[in-house]
Design a protein around this motif. Structure first.
Motif, PDB file in Angstrom:
ATOM      1  N   ASN A  95      -1.735  -7.271  12.564  1.00 13.24           N
ATOM      2  CA  ASN A  95      -2.099  -5.853  12.740  1.00 13.24           C
ATOM      3  C   ASN A  95      -2.461  -5.632  14.206  1.00 13.24           C
ATOM      4  OD1 ASN A  95      -2.380  -6.636   9.995  1.00 13.24           O
ATOM      5  ND2 ASN A  95      -3.593  -4.808   9.571  1.00 13.24           N
TER       6      ASN A  95
ATOM      7  N   PHE B  85     -11.108   1.450   6.908  1.00 15.76           N
ATOM      8  CA  PHE B  85     -11.196   1.693   5.453  1.00 15.76           C
ATOM      9  C   PHE B  85     -11.818   0.509   4.716  1.00 15.76           C
ATOM     10  CE2 PHE B  85      -7.636   3.829   7.457  1.00 15.76           C
ATOM     11  CZ  PHE B  85      -8.133   5.116   7.399  1.00 15.76           C
TER      12      PHE B  85
ATOM     13  N   CYS C 115      -5.880   4.749   3.317  1.00 13.22           N
ATOM     14  CA  CYS C 115      -5.314   4.717   4.671  1.00 13.22           C
ATOM     15  C   CYS C 115      -4.225   5.784   4.780  1.00 13.22           C
ATOM     16  CB  CYS C 115      -4.733   3.328   4.952  1.00 13.22           C
ATOM     17  SG  CYS C 115      -3.887   3.223   6.530  1.00 13.22           S
TER      18      CYS C 115
ATOM     19  N   GLU D  15     -10.248  -8.300   5.007  1.00 11.30           N
ATOM     20  CA  GLU D  15     -10.675  -7.329   6.027  1.00 11.30           C
ATOM     21  C   GLU D  15     -12.014  -6.688   5.663  1.00 11.30           C
ATOM     22  OE1 GLU D  15      -7.590  -4.411   6.646  1.00 11.30           O
ATOM     23  OE2 GLU D  15      -6.106  -5.928   7.155  1.00 11.30           O
TER      24      GLU D  15
ATOM     25  N   CYS E  90     -10.749  -2.732  10.234  1.00 10.66           N
ATOM     26  CA  CYS E  90     -10.007  -1.692   9.513  1.00 10.66           C
ATOM     27  C   CYS E  90     -11.045  -0.668   9.066  1.00 10.66           C
ATOM     28  CB  CYS E  90      -9.292  -2.282   8.294  1.00 10.66           C
ATOM     29  SG  CYS E  90      -8.726  -0.968   7.188  1.00 10.66           S
TER      30      CYS E  90
ATOM     31  N   TYR F 107       0.821  -1.230   0.000  1.00  9.12           N
ATOM     32  CA  TYR F 107       0.000   0.000   0.000  1.00  9.12           C
ATOM     33  C   TYR F 107       0.847   1.269   0.000  1.00  9.12           C
ATOM     34  CZ  TYR F 107      -3.999  -2.821   1.826  1.00  9.12           C
ATOM     35  OH  TYR F 107      -5.008  -3.734   2.025  1.00  9.12           O
TER      36      TYR F 107
ATOM     37  N   CYS G 296      -1.624   2.000  12.930  1.00 10.04           N
ATOM     38  CA  CYS G 296      -2.745   1.289  12.306  1.00 10.04           C
ATOM     39  C   CYS G 296      -3.930   1.413  13.254  1.00 10.04           C
ATOM     40  CB  CYS G 296      -2.389  -0.183  12.090  1.00 10.04           C
ATOM     41  SG  CYS G 296      -3.820  -1.208  11.664  1.00 10.04           S
ATOM     42  N   PRO G 297      -4.975   2.133  12.843  1.00 12.73           N
ATOM     43  CA  PRO G 297      -6.133   2.305  13.728  1.00 12.73           C
ATOM     44  C   PRO G 297      -6.713   0.964  14.199  1.00 12.73           C
ATOM     45  CG  PRO G 297      -6.310   3.755  11.817  1.00 12.73           C
ATOM     46  CD  PRO G 297      -5.104   2.891  11.589  1.00 12.73           C
ATOM     47  N   MET G 298      -6.665  -0.054  13.358  1.00 12.71           N
ATOM     48  CA  MET G 298      -7.208  -1.351  13.806  1.00 12.71           C
ATOM     49  C   MET G 298      -6.368  -1.931  14.939  1.00 12.71           C
ATOM     50  SD  MET G 298      -8.173  -4.962  12.100  1.00 12.71           S
ATOM     51  CE  MET G 298      -7.345  -4.820  10.603  1.00 12.71           C
TER      52      MET G 298
HETATM   53 FE1  SF4 Z   1      -4.473  -0.657   9.474  1.00 19.10          FE
HETATM   54 FE2  SF4 Z   1      -6.429  -0.689   7.633  1.00 19.10          FE
HETATM   55 FE3  SF4 Z   1      -4.407   1.025   7.375  1.00 19.10          FE
HETATM   56 FE4  SF4 Z   1      -4.015  -1.620   7.029  1.00 19.10          FE
HETATM   57  S1  SF4 Z   1      -5.275  -0.279   5.760  1.00 19.10           S
HETATM   58  S2  SF4 Z   1      -2.717  -0.188   8.190  1.00 19.10           S
HETATM   59  S3  SF4 Z   1      -5.452  -2.446   8.543  1.00 19.10           S
HETATM   60  S4  SF4 Z   1      -5.932   0.970   9.047  1.00 19.10           S
END
Ligand code: SF4
Ligand code: 13P
Length: 303
Positions: free
Chosen positions: A113, A172, A258, A198, A170, A25, A85-87
């Motif tokens: 994660n 997103f 993200c 996810e 997640c 990503y 990472c919010p998750m």
């Molecule tokens: Fe975390 Fe989702 Fe970003 Fe991956 S895409 S780092 S799971 S918030």
């Protein structure tokens, strides 16, 4: 301009016996300067296997932390320590301890994660690429999966085991709805739909393949189809298009963006290497139990 910075980064990587690992990503210019790009599982395996003294990790904090768990004698650098990472923040060690007490004897399968402190309380880790194999590798009839409820429900659909959920996700991937997918399918008849595990189970049910980010690249490469709808973070367009230049990739939602995955710039990487800053360390009392959970996962994948 990018070329010049990329050249300086490559020279510094050589000089410092360092390698640069990047998640799929990451922004294109970061992927282009990396030694290796991959999904979370591939990045963990690379981090475990490399002989380099220094690992520059372009991704988010839990990924660099996993590398530090696996390689305590290496220097692991995260060019932007605030890339989180919010998750991963949706489960704390305290809350997990309470849940473990409520489910005595039930193994804890923790998505990578997650923080090192949460991994340290876990039986085994998993990624989107191996969650079903990891759950099936356990002797128990019930498991607790944390923190992603979507990954847990998607895994439960592919195993006979009872899966206890944790209410994380997640933010997103969770916004993609079956209606959005149906609309995209109607607008692009004939395109195959690739979803990330996810995503909501209702979305995964509509997919031709629900696989990790690198799984998407392999699927598109091996497919005779030319057109794909993609249900994951928008950064995936670049590695998919790079791997299959003659195929078409349509992101189902541009809102699946993200911010944390886009924080690292080439300038950050250059500065981090010049000043050797952004080191990620895990204290031994957390690293040792966390390592067990990560190594168990890698053993399942290797076996
Ligand atoms: Fe975390 Fe989702 Fe970003 Fe991956 S895409 S780092 S799971 S918030
Ligand atoms: P994978 O690359 O392992 O499929 O994971 C996606 C992700 O959300 C990383 O943050």
């Amino acid at each position: 301009m990018d070329d010049k910075i990329q050249g300086r980064i490559r020279a510094l990587l050589k000089q410092k016996d360092a390698i640069l690992l990047a998640h799929n990503y990451q922004p294109p210019e970061i992927q282009d300067v990396a030694d290796f790009c991959g999904d979370s599982l591939e990045l963990s395996i690379r981090a475990a296997e490399t002989d380099a003294d220094v690992l520059v990790f372009c991704g988010v904090h839990f990924m660099a932390e996993t590398a530090a768990i696996l390689s305590p004698r290496k220097t692991v650098l995260l060019p932007r320590p605030d890339a989180g990472c919010p998750m991963a923040d949706m489960v704390t060690p305290e809350a997990l301890r309470t849940r473990i007490e409520e489910l005595p004897g039930v193994p804890v399968v923790t998505y990578v994660n997650s923080t090192a402190a949460v991994k340290a309380l876990s039986t085994i880790c998993c990624t989107s690429a191996n969650a079903v194999a990891v759950v099936n590798s356990l002797g128990a009839e019930e498991v607790l999966m944390v923190p992603d409820r979507n990954l847990a429900r998607n895994t439960a659909a592919q195993t006979d085991k009872k899966v206890h959920l944790w209410e994380g996700c997640c933010p997103f991937h969770d916004i993609l709805t079956p209606e959005m997918v149906a609309q995209a399918k109607a607008a692009h008849p004939g395109a195959l739909f690739l979803a990330h595990p996810e995503c909501l189970p209702e979305v995964v049910a509509m997919a031709d393949a629900a696989v990790s980010t690198s799984g998407m690249i392999r699927f598109a490469r091996n497919s005779t189809h030319r057109s794909f709808l993609v249900g994951t973070e928008v950064g995936m367009r670049y590695p998919l298009q790079k791997a299959c230049p003659d195929k078409e990739f349509i992101m189902v939602s541009e809102r699946m963006h993200c911010d944390d995955m886009k924080k690292i710039s080439l300038e950050d990487v250059l500065q981090c290497l010049e000043e050797m800053r952004g080191e990620v360390r895990v204290p031994e009392d957390i690293r040792v139990p966390a390592l067990k959970a990560v190594e168990r996962m890698i053993a399942v994948t290797a076996g």
